[in-house]
Design an enzyme around this catalytic site. Structure first.
Site, short mmCIF file in Angstrom:
data_model
loop_
_atom_site.label_atom_id
_atom_site.label_comp_id
_atom_site.label_asym_id
_atom_site.label_seq_id
_atom_site.Cartn_x
_atom_site.Cartn_y
_atom_site.Cartn_z
N LEU A 6 0.85 -1.18 0.00
CA LEU A 6 0.00 0.00 0.00
C LEU A 6 0.89 1.24 0.00
O LEU A 6 1.73 1.39 0.89
CB LEU A 6 -0.90 0.01 1.24
CG LEU A 6 -1.70 1.29 1.51
CD1 LEU A 6 -2.67 1.59 0.35
CD2 LEU A 6 -2.46 1.19 2.83
N SER A 12 1.01 11.10 -7.75
CA SER A 12 2.03 11.94 -8.37
C SER A 12 3.33 11.87 -7.57
O SER A 12 3.38 11.28 -6.48
CB SER A 12 1.55 13.41 -8.44
OG SER A 12 1.35 13.93 -7.12
N GLY A 13 4.38 12.47 -8.13
CA GLY A 13 5.64 12.64 -7.41
C GLY A 13 6.30 11.36 -6.95
O GLY A 13 6.29 10.34 -7.64
N ILE A 14 6.87 11.42 -5.75
CA ILE A 14 7.60 10.29 -5.19
C ILE A 14 6.70 9.07 -5.02
O ILE A 14 7.10 7.94 -5.33
CB ILE A 14 8.24 10.69 -3.84
CG1 ILE A 14 9.44 11.62 -4.08
CG2 ILE A 14 8.68 9.45 -3.05
CD1 ILE A 14 10.06 12.19 -2.82
N TYR A 142 7.31 22.47 8.33
CA TYR A 142 7.53 21.24 7.58
C TYR A 142 8.60 20.39 8.27
O TYR A 142 8.42 19.19 8.47
CB TYR A 142 7.95 21.57 6.15
CG TYR A 142 8.12 20.35 5.28
CD1 TYR A 142 7.01 19.63 4.83
CD2 TYR A 142 9.38 19.90 4.91
CE1 TYR A 142 7.16 18.49 4.04
CE2 TYR A 142 9.54 18.76 4.12
CZ TYR A 142 8.43 18.07 3.69
OH TYR A 142 8.58 16.95 2.91
#
Length: 267
Positions: A6, A12-14, A142
């Site tokens: 999973l 998208s992206g990584i 972040y």
């Protein structure tokens, strides 16, 4: 027997790169997106899951377990970026990014751990960030969410070890993805005390992403981990200086390291 995997945030992206690569390597991959019907078809099955919605998490994991009878690997990749001076960033946006990057990842882990305990096997890979090893200017929130997930991973790893489950962190540096488009950017307020420096750093962050590494490197690392019997606690995937910055933080006096960062970000 091929592994059932999973991958959250796989549209998208990584996440997309990891899911596509693992599928090509023979894994049975289920990727997730909040709105899978709006997305083009991939070489893996894309199902609905929103890490902010417990019911969608339970429904998605139950669907996989009912269909496959097991769940061998979770790649906890779904997340969001955020930029801005601490003083200027709305507190509700701070809470939102913690809910996604930290509590969302934990809720997905909690949903699949009972099945992995039942199997007496499983691997959970939490995608964090090299930014999680240090407080970066204008990216403090972040850094905080990813650093917090790193520490929780260390704790949970020890708690589940006796059940045959491995939990590891993979911290990417800058990769050439669309993450910048999906970030919450605190506006560059005209009257902000941080206006010029923040704008300069926004431009710097975007250039780092544009010239970042190919996300296939993350996919290769994940494939290596799920085929390793006793994986390490921490993996870092990035450029030499990005990884070396973590080493420098460990060995340099705090103020010297801070000065290096401030020089880099022209503060």
């Amino acid at each position: 027997m091929s592994k059932v995997v999973l991958v959250t945030g796989a549209s998208s992206g990584i996440g997309k790169s990891i899911a596509t690569f693992l599928s090509k390597k023979g894994c049975k991959v289920y990727g997730t997106s909040r709105n899978p019907k709006e997305i083009e078809s991939f070489n893996f099955e894309l199902i609905a899951l929103d890490v902010l919605n417990i019911e969608t998490i339970k429904k998605a994991t139950a669907f996989i377990i009912e269909k496959e009878g097991r769940l061998d690997v979770l790649v906890n990749n779904a997340g969001m970026g955020i930029t801005g001076p601490i003083e200027d960033t709305p507190t509700e946006e701070m809470r939102a990014v913690f809910n996604t990057n930290f509590f969302g990842a934990i809720d997905v882990m909690k949903a699949i751990l009972p099945q992995m305990r039942k199997q007496k096997s499983g691997t959970i890979i939490n995608v964090t960030s090299i930014a999680g090893y240090m407080g970066l200017p204008f990216r403090g929130l972040y850094s905080a969410t990813k650093g917090a997930l790193e520490l929780v991973t260390e704790s949970a790893r020890m708690e589940v070890k006796s059940f045959g489950i491995n939990i590891v962190n993979v911290a990417p540096g800058d990769f050439a993805t669309n993450i910048a488009a999906g970030r919450y950017h605190t506006p560059v307020f005209e009257k902000s005390a941080y206006k010029e420096k923040y704008q300069e750093n926004l431009d710097l962050m975007d250039s780092h992403v544009v010239h970042g590494m190919d996300p296939i490197e993350m996919a290769k690392t994940v494939f290596k981990i799920i085929n390793t019997k006793n994986p390490k606690v921490h993996y870092k995937v990035g450029g030499f200086m990005e990884k070396f910055s973590i080493v420098l933080k460990r060995i340099l006096p705090d103020k010297m390291y801070e000065k290096l960062l401030m020089n880099h970000y022209k503060l």
